[in-house]
Design a protein around this motif. Structure first.
Motif, mmCIF file in Angstrom:
data_model
loop_
_atom_site.group_PDB
_atom_site.id
_atom_site.type_symbol
_atom_site.label_atom_id
_atom_site.label_comp_id
_atom_site.label_asym_id
_atom_site.label_seq_id
_atom_site.Cartn_x
_atom_site.Cartn_y
_atom_site.Cartn_z
ATOM 1 N N LEU A 44 9.266 -1.136 6.504
ATOM 2 C CA LEU A 44 8.779 -1.795 5.297
ATOM 3 C C LEU A 44 9.466 -3.143 5.101
ATOM 4 O O LEU A 44 8.821 -4.146 4.794
ATOM 5 C CB LEU A 44 8.999 -0.899 4.075
ATOM 6 C CG LEU A 44 8.592 -1.467 2.720
ATOM 7 C CD1 LEU A 44 7.126 -1.877 2.714
ATOM 8 C CD2 LEU A 44 8.875 -0.457 1.618
ATOM 9 N N GLU A 45 10.767 -3.172 5.311
ATOM 10 C CA GLU A 45 11.513 -4.433 5.201
ATOM 11 C C GLU A 45 10.986 -5.471 6.194
ATOM 12 O O GLU A 45 10.784 -6.640 5.839
ATOM 13 C CB GLU A 45 13.008 -4.193 5.438
ATOM 14 C CG GLU A 45 13.670 -3.370 4.356
ATOM 15 C CD GLU A 45 15.071 -2.911 4.721
ATOM 16 O OE1 GLU A 45 15.813 -2.528 3.798
ATOM 17 O OE2 GLU A 45 15.429 -2.927 5.923
ATOM 18 N N ASP A 46 10.741 -5.044 7.422
ATOM 19 C CA ASP A 46 10.224 -5.946 8.451
ATOM 20 C C ASP A 46 8.847 -6.492 8.081
ATOM 21 O O ASP A 46 8.555 -7.670 8.301
ATOM 22 C CB ASP A 46 10.150 -5.241 9.809
ATOM 23 C CG ASP A 46 11.519 -4.965 10.411
ATOM 24 O OD1 ASP A 46 12.510 -5.564 9.955
ATOM 25 O OD2 ASP A 46 11.583 -4.136 11.355
ATOM 26 N N LEU A 47 7.996 -5.635 7.523
ATOM 27 C CA LEU A 47 6.664 -6.073 7.125
ATOM 28 C C LEU A 47 6.725 -7.089 5.982
ATOM 29 O O LEU A 47 5.975 -8.068 5.961
ATOM 30 C CB LEU A 47 5.798 -4.877 6.727
ATOM 31 C CG LEU A 47 5.383 -3.943 7.872
ATOM 32 C CD1 LEU A 47 4.672 -2.712 7.313
ATOM 33 C CD2 LEU A 47 4.501 -4.665 8.868
ATOM 34 N N ILE A 48 7.621 -6.865 5.037
ATOM 35 C CA ILE A 48 7.774 -7.809 3.926
ATOM 36 C C ILE A 48 8.260 -9.157 4.450
ATOM 37 O O ILE A 48 7.731 -10.213 4.075
ATOM 38 C CB ILE A 48 8.730 -7.252 2.850
ATOM 39 C CG1 ILE A 48 8.091 -6.041 2.161
ATOM 40 C CG2 ILE A 48 9.097 -8.332 1.830
ATOM 41 C CD1 ILE A 48 9.032 -5.266 1.259
ATOM 42 N N VAL A 49 9.232 -9.128 5.330
ATOM 43 C CA VAL A 49 9.746 -10.378 5.915
ATOM 44 C C VAL A 49 8.639 -11.093 6.691
ATOM 45 O O VAL A 49 8.471 -12.307 6.566
ATOM 46 C CB VAL A 49 10.971 -10.094 6.824
ATOM 47 C CG1 VAL A 49 11.332 -11.313 7.652
ATOM 48 C CG2 VAL A 49 12.156 -9.656 5.982
ATOM 49 N N ASP A 106 0.856 -1.181 0.000
ATOM 50 C CA ASP A 106 0.000 0.000 0.000
ATOM 51 C C ASP A 106 0.899 1.239 0.000
ATOM 52 O O ASP A 106 1.979 1.231 0.598
ATOM 53 C CB ASP A 106 -0.900 0.023 1.244
ATOM 54 C CG ASP A 106 -2.072 -0.931 1.131
ATOM 55 O OD1 ASP A 106 -2.308 -1.471 0.031
ATOM 56 O OD2 ASP A 106 -2.754 -1.133 2.150
ATOM 57 N N GLU A 107 0.443 2.278 -0.652
ATOM 58 C CA GLU A 107 1.262 3.487 -0.773
ATOM 59 C C GLU A 107 1.670 4.064 0.577
ATOM 60 O O GLU A 107 2.789 4.543 0.740
ATOM 61 C CB GLU A 107 0.512 4.555 -1.585
ATOM 62 C CG GLU A 107 0.467 4.244 -3.060
ATOM 63 C CD GLU A 107 -0.201 5.352 -3.849
ATOM 64 O OE1 GLU A 107 -0.152 6.524 -3.426
ATOM 65 O OE2 GLU A 107 -0.770 5.037 -4.903
ATOM 66 N N PRO A 151 9.990 6.773 2.807
ATOM 67 C CA PRO A 151 11.444 6.818 2.629
ATOM 68 C C PRO A 151 12.205 7.031 3.937
ATOM 69 O O PRO A 151 13.376 6.692 4.046
ATOM 70 C CB PRO A 151 11.674 8.006 1.687
ATOM 71 C CG PRO A 151 10.360 8.348 1.112
ATOM 72 C CD PRO A 151 9.314 7.795 2.021
ATOM 73 N N GLU A 152 11.526 7.568 4.941
ATOM 74 C CA GLU A 152 12.155 7.809 6.228
ATOM 75 C C GLU A 152 12.172 6.550 7.112
ATOM 76 O O GLU A 152 12.846 6.527 8.134
ATOM 77 C CB GLU A 152 11.412 8.931 6.980
ATOM 78 C CG GLU A 152 11.374 10.251 6.242
ATOM 79 C CD GLU A 152 12.768 10.851 6.051
ATOM 80 O OE1 GLU A 152 13.581 10.782 6.988
ATOM 81 O OE2 GLU A 152 13.022 11.369 4.944
ATOM 82 N N ASP A 153 11.407 5.521 6.703
ATOM 83 C CA ASP A 153 11.322 4.319 7.540
ATOM 84 C C ASP A 153 11.347 3.054 6.682
ATOM 85 O O ASP A 153 10.431 2.241 6.702
ATOM 86 C CB ASP A 153 10.042 4.358 8.395
ATOM 87 C CG ASP A 153 10.097 3.357 9.539
ATOM 88 O OD1 ASP A 153 11.123 2.661 9.683
ATOM 89 O OD2 ASP A 153 9.105 3.275 10.286
#
Length: 118
Positions: A79-84, A67-68, A73-75
């Motif tokens: 995002l990486e943690d959510l993808i994992v 989701d947009e 870009p500041e965090d």
């Protein structure tokens, strides 16, 4: 002199043929089951649905949907943690489905001298 121990050989070939036919049938069913699992798609999400991951039964990532509002870009770390998290949940789902599906075949085999390694 009488033979001691051993088998006379009578009746054994028929039983062995039946056992082999059952084993071949079971192997074919397991292969069909594995193919069906590999064709399935498992979807999991994280962050309240902000990140969604689709994984095939072959354990290959097919799609990542973001989701947009989660793309900050500041965090990037979040995002990486959510993808994992989403990918790991989808993989867990594949493993659970595989184990459940294979239990149909291996469930009654434990008493045959240790069972099978799958």
């Amino acid at each position: 002199m009488a033979k001691r121990g051993g088998f006379s050989g009578m009746g054994m070939p028929g039983n062995m043929n039946n056992l082999m036919k059952q084993a071949q049938k079971m192997q074919k069913q397991m292969e069909e089951n594995q193919k069906a699992l590999e064709e399935k798609v498992f979807t999991a999400s994280a962050g309240g649905g902000a990140v969604e991951v689709e994984i095939s039964g072959k354990r290959e990532i097919l799609k990542v949907k973001l989701d947009e509002e989660v793309v900050d870009p500041e965090d990037i770390e979040m995002l990486e943690d959510l993808i994992v998290a989403a990918a790991n949940e989808a993989l867990r789902m594949v493993e659970e489905e595989t184990s459940s599906s294979m239990a149909k075949f291996t469930g009654g085999l434990g008493g045959l001298g240790g069972g099978f390694p799958f």
